[in-house]
Design a protein around this motif. Sequence first.
Motif, PDB file in Angstrom:
ATOM      1  N   HIS A  83       1.177  -1.393  -0.046  1.00  0.00           N
ATOM      2  CA  HIS A  83       0.083  -0.084   0.055  1.00  0.00           C
ATOM      3  C   HIS A  83       0.700   0.980  -0.347  1.00  0.00           C
ATOM      4  CE1 HIS A  83      -4.084  -1.911   1.039  1.00  0.00           C
ATOM      5  NE2 HIS A  83      -3.754  -2.410   0.654  1.00  0.00           N
ATOM      6  N   LYS A  84       2.002   1.159   0.795  1.00  0.00           N
ATOM      7  CA  LYS A  84       2.770   2.500   1.238  1.00  0.00           C
ATOM      8  C   LYS A  84       3.638   3.034   0.052  1.00  0.00           C
ATOM      9  CE  LYS A  84       2.545   3.070   5.425  1.00  0.00           C
ATOM     10  NZ  LYS A  84       3.215   3.124   7.451  1.00  0.00           N
ATOM     11  N   LEU A  85       3.942   1.508  -1.260  1.00  0.00           N
ATOM     12  CA  LEU A  85       4.600   2.162  -2.161  1.00  0.00           C
ATOM     13  C   LEU A  85       3.248   2.319  -3.486  1.00  0.00           C
ATOM     14  CD1 LEU A  85       6.818   0.953  -4.063  1.00  0.00           C
ATOM     15  CD2 LEU A  85       5.901  -0.534  -4.621  1.00  0.00           C
ATOM     16  N   TYR A  86       2.109   1.945  -4.008  1.00  0.00           N
ATOM     17  CA  TYR A  86       1.338   2.302  -4.438  1.00  0.00           C
ATOM     18  C   TYR A  86       1.425   4.142  -3.935  1.00  0.00           C
ATOM     19  CZ  TYR A  86      -3.557   2.699  -6.189  1.00  0.00           C
ATOM     20  OH  TYR A  86      -4.904   3.417  -6.660  1.00  0.00           O
ATOM     21  N   TRP A  87       0.616   4.409  -2.726  1.00  0.00           N
ATOM     22  CA  TRP A  87       0.865   5.601  -2.807  1.00  0.00           C
ATOM     23  C   TRP A  87       1.810   6.274  -3.323  1.00  0.00           C
ATOM     24  CZ3 TRP A  87      -0.884   3.974   3.263  1.00  0.00           C
ATOM     25  CH2 TRP A  87      -2.667   3.390   3.347  1.00  0.00           C
ATOM     26  N   LEU A  88       3.429   5.509  -2.632  1.00  0.00           N
ATOM     27  CA  LEU A  88       4.079   6.753  -3.633  1.00  0.00           C
ATOM     28  C   LEU A  88       3.767   7.019  -5.154  1.00  0.00           C
ATOM     29  CD1 LEU A  88       7.766   5.364  -1.808  1.00  0.00           C
ATOM     30  CD2 LEU A  88       6.404   7.414  -1.296  1.00  0.00           C
ATOM     31  N   SER A  89       3.484   5.546  -5.488  1.00  0.00           N
ATOM     32  CA  SER A  89       2.789   5.914  -7.138  1.00  0.00           C
ATOM     33  C   SER A  89       1.903   7.519  -7.192  1.00  0.00           C
ATOM     34  CB  SER A  89       2.679   4.719  -7.727  1.00  0.00           C
ATOM     35  OG  SER A  89       1.033   4.397  -7.519  1.00  0.00           O
ATOM     36  N   LEU A  90       0.766   6.963  -6.267  1.00  0.00           N
ATOM     37  CA  LEU A  90      -0.505   7.996  -6.194  1.00  0.00           C
ATOM     38  C   LEU A  90       0.237   9.539  -6.350  1.00  0.00           C
ATOM     39  CD1 LEU A  90      -2.441   6.587  -5.041  1.00  0.00           C
ATOM     40  CD2 LEU A  90      -2.305   6.578  -7.253  1.00  0.00           C
ATOM     41  N   SER A  91       1.541  10.099  -5.305  1.00  0.00           N
ATOM     42  CA  SER A  91       1.531  11.103  -4.489  1.00  0.00           C
ATOM     43  C   SER A  91       2.797  11.713  -5.993  1.00  0.00           C
ATOM     44  CB  SER A  91       2.886  11.485  -3.247  1.00  0.00           C
ATOM     45  OG  SER A  91       2.289  11.583  -2.476  1.00  0.00           O
ATOM     46  N   PHE A  92       3.301  10.609  -6.436  1.00  0.00           N
ATOM     47  CA  PHE A  92       4.178  10.877  -7.610  1.00  0.00           C
ATOM     48  C   PHE A  92       3.494  11.240  -8.934  1.00  0.00           C
ATOM     49  CE2 PHE A  92       6.491   9.783 -12.479  1.00  0.00           C
ATOM     50  CZ  PHE A  92       7.181  10.762 -11.943  1.00  0.00           C
ATOM     51  N   ALA A  93       2.095  11.090  -9.411  1.00  0.00           N
ATOM     52  CA  ALA A  93       0.787  11.531  -9.922  1.00  0.00           C
ATOM     53  C   ALA A  93       0.609  12.817  -9.813  1.00  0.00           C
ATOM     54  CB  ALA A  93       0.450  10.532  -9.957  1.00  0.00           C
ATOM     55  N   GLU A  94       0.573  13.233  -8.725  1.00  0.00           N
ATOM     56  CA  GLU A  94       0.372  14.739  -7.726  1.00  0.00           C
ATOM     57  C   GLU A  94       1.095  15.682  -7.887  1.00  0.00           C
ATOM     58  OE1 GLU A  94      -1.964  17.606  -5.640  1.00  0.00           O
ATOM     59  OE2 GLU A  94      -2.655  15.654  -5.880  1.00  0.00           O
ATOM     60  N   VAL A  95       2.728  15.479  -7.707  1.00  0.00           N
ATOM     61  CA  VAL A  95       3.637  16.068  -8.128  1.00  0.00           C
ATOM     62  C   VAL A  95       4.238  15.588  -9.862  1.00  0.00           C
ATOM     63  CG1 VAL A  95       6.127  15.849  -7.412  1.00  0.00           C
ATOM     64  CG2 VAL A  95       4.532  15.342  -5.704  1.00  0.00           C
ATOM     65  N   ALA A  96       4.193  15.459 -10.480  1.00  0.00           N
ATOM     66  CA  ALA A  96       5.053  15.227 -11.470  1.00  0.00           C
ATOM     67  C   ALA A  96       4.280  16.624 -12.698  1.00  0.00           C
ATOM     68  CB  ALA A  96       4.724  14.157 -12.513  1.00  0.00           C
ATOM     69  N   PRO A  97       3.050  16.950 -12.590  1.00  0.00           N
ATOM     70  CA  PRO A  97       2.933  18.250 -13.505  1.00  0.00           C
ATOM     71  C   PRO A  97       3.588  19.266 -12.858  1.00  0.00           C
ATOM     72  CG  PRO A  97       0.992  16.275 -13.477  1.00  0.00           C
ATOM     73  CD  PRO A  97       2.087  16.088 -12.222  1.00  0.00           C
ATOM     74  N   HIS A  98       4.092  19.093 -11.848  1.00  0.00           N
ATOM     75  CA  HIS A  98       4.222  20.468 -11.233  1.00  0.00           C
ATOM     76  C   HIS A  98       5.990  20.547 -11.504  1.00  0.00           C
ATOM     77  CE1 HIS A  98       0.888  21.894  -9.476  1.00  0.00           C
ATOM     78  NE2 HIS A  98       0.090  20.712  -9.119  1.00  0.00           N
ATOM     79  N   ILE A  99       6.366  19.747 -11.854  1.00  0.00           N
ATOM     80  CA  ILE A  99       8.202  19.068 -12.241  1.00  0.00           C
ATOM     81  C   ILE A  99       8.051  19.877 -13.176  1.00  0.00           C
ATOM     82  CG2 ILE A  99       9.724  18.301 -12.386  1.00  0.00           C
ATOM     83  CD1 ILE A  99       9.275  19.638  -9.155  1.00  0.00           C
ATOM     84  N   GLU A 100       7.316  19.074 -14.156  1.00  0.00           N
ATOM     85  CA  GLU A 100       7.186  19.082 -15.391  1.00  0.00           C
ATOM     86  C   GLU A 100       7.255  19.651 -16.329  1.00  0.00           C
ATOM     87  OE1 GLU A 100       5.504  15.120 -16.467  1.00  0.00           O
ATOM     88  OE2 GLU A 100       7.570  13.785 -15.582  1.00  0.00           O
ATOM     89  N   LEU A 101       5.625  20.862 -16.088  1.00  0.00           N
ATOM     90  CA  LEU A 101       4.665  21.474 -16.560  1.00  0.00           C
ATOM     91  C   LEU A 101       4.844  23.346 -15.848  1.00  0.00           C
ATOM     92  CD1 LEU A 101       1.366  20.024 -17.157  1.00  0.00           C
ATOM     93  CD2 LEU A 101       3.259  19.878 -19.027  1.00  0.00           C
ATOM     94  N   TYR A 102       4.739  23.251 -14.812  1.00  0.00           N
ATOM     95  CA  TYR A 102       5.142  24.846 -14.069  1.00  0.00           C
ATOM     96  C   TYR A 102       6.142  23.823 -13.325  1.00  0.00           C
ATOM     97  CZ  TYR A 102      -0.061  22.723 -14.187  1.00  0.00           C
ATOM     98  OH  TYR A 102      -1.325  22.701 -15.002  1.00  0.00           O
ATOM     99  N   LYS A 103       7.565  23.997 -14.183  1.00  0.00           N
ATOM    100  CA  LYS A 103       8.765  24.342 -13.768  1.00  0.00           C
ATOM    101  C   LYS A 103       8.920  24.377 -12.349  1.00  0.00           C
ATOM    102  CE  LYS A 103       8.753  27.424 -17.623  1.00  0.00           C
ATOM    103  NZ  LYS A 103       9.095  29.163 -17.593  1.00  0.00           N
ATOM    104  N   GLY A 104       8.274  23.052 -11.897  1.00  0.00           N
ATOM    105  CA  GLY A 104       8.072  23.062  -9.577  1.00  0.00           C
ATOM    106  C   GLY A 104       7.450  24.203  -8.606  1.00  0.00           C
TER     107      GLY A 104
END
Length: 117
Positions: free
Chosen positions: A73-94
């Motif tokens: 479950h914690k590994l799964y939740w890390l993947s969901l947090s990555f999905a939450e964070v990724a657009p902010h790194i990839e699209l919104y310059k952090g």
Amino acid sequence: MSNIISQLPADFATLEPFVAKWALGTGKQRHEARLDSTKAELQTFYDAILPEMRKLLAALDQYALGTLPEELHKLYWLSLSFAEVAPHIELYKGSVGVPYAFAEKRFIYETGNVVNV
């Protein structure tokens, strides 16, 4: 010898430092963690998880929907947090928020729904 008990499978030991902040069980918690982070924290998390994503998703994909063992479950939740964070790194310059948008803290969650205040 360390007294720290691993919360992730051994193959993902490099992600252990991110469990406390990012392995969160609800979308609201993950959203708030992003908003309460710095640009540097988002980037550090993103940089650590990205190289592990193929292996991480392959580990999770071995299980049918609703049958994920508790120890993953914690590994799964890390993947969901990555999905939450990724657009902010990839699209919104952090940026922790969405540029040129309403302040996200104006919105509150009520039983899974978002309500504007």
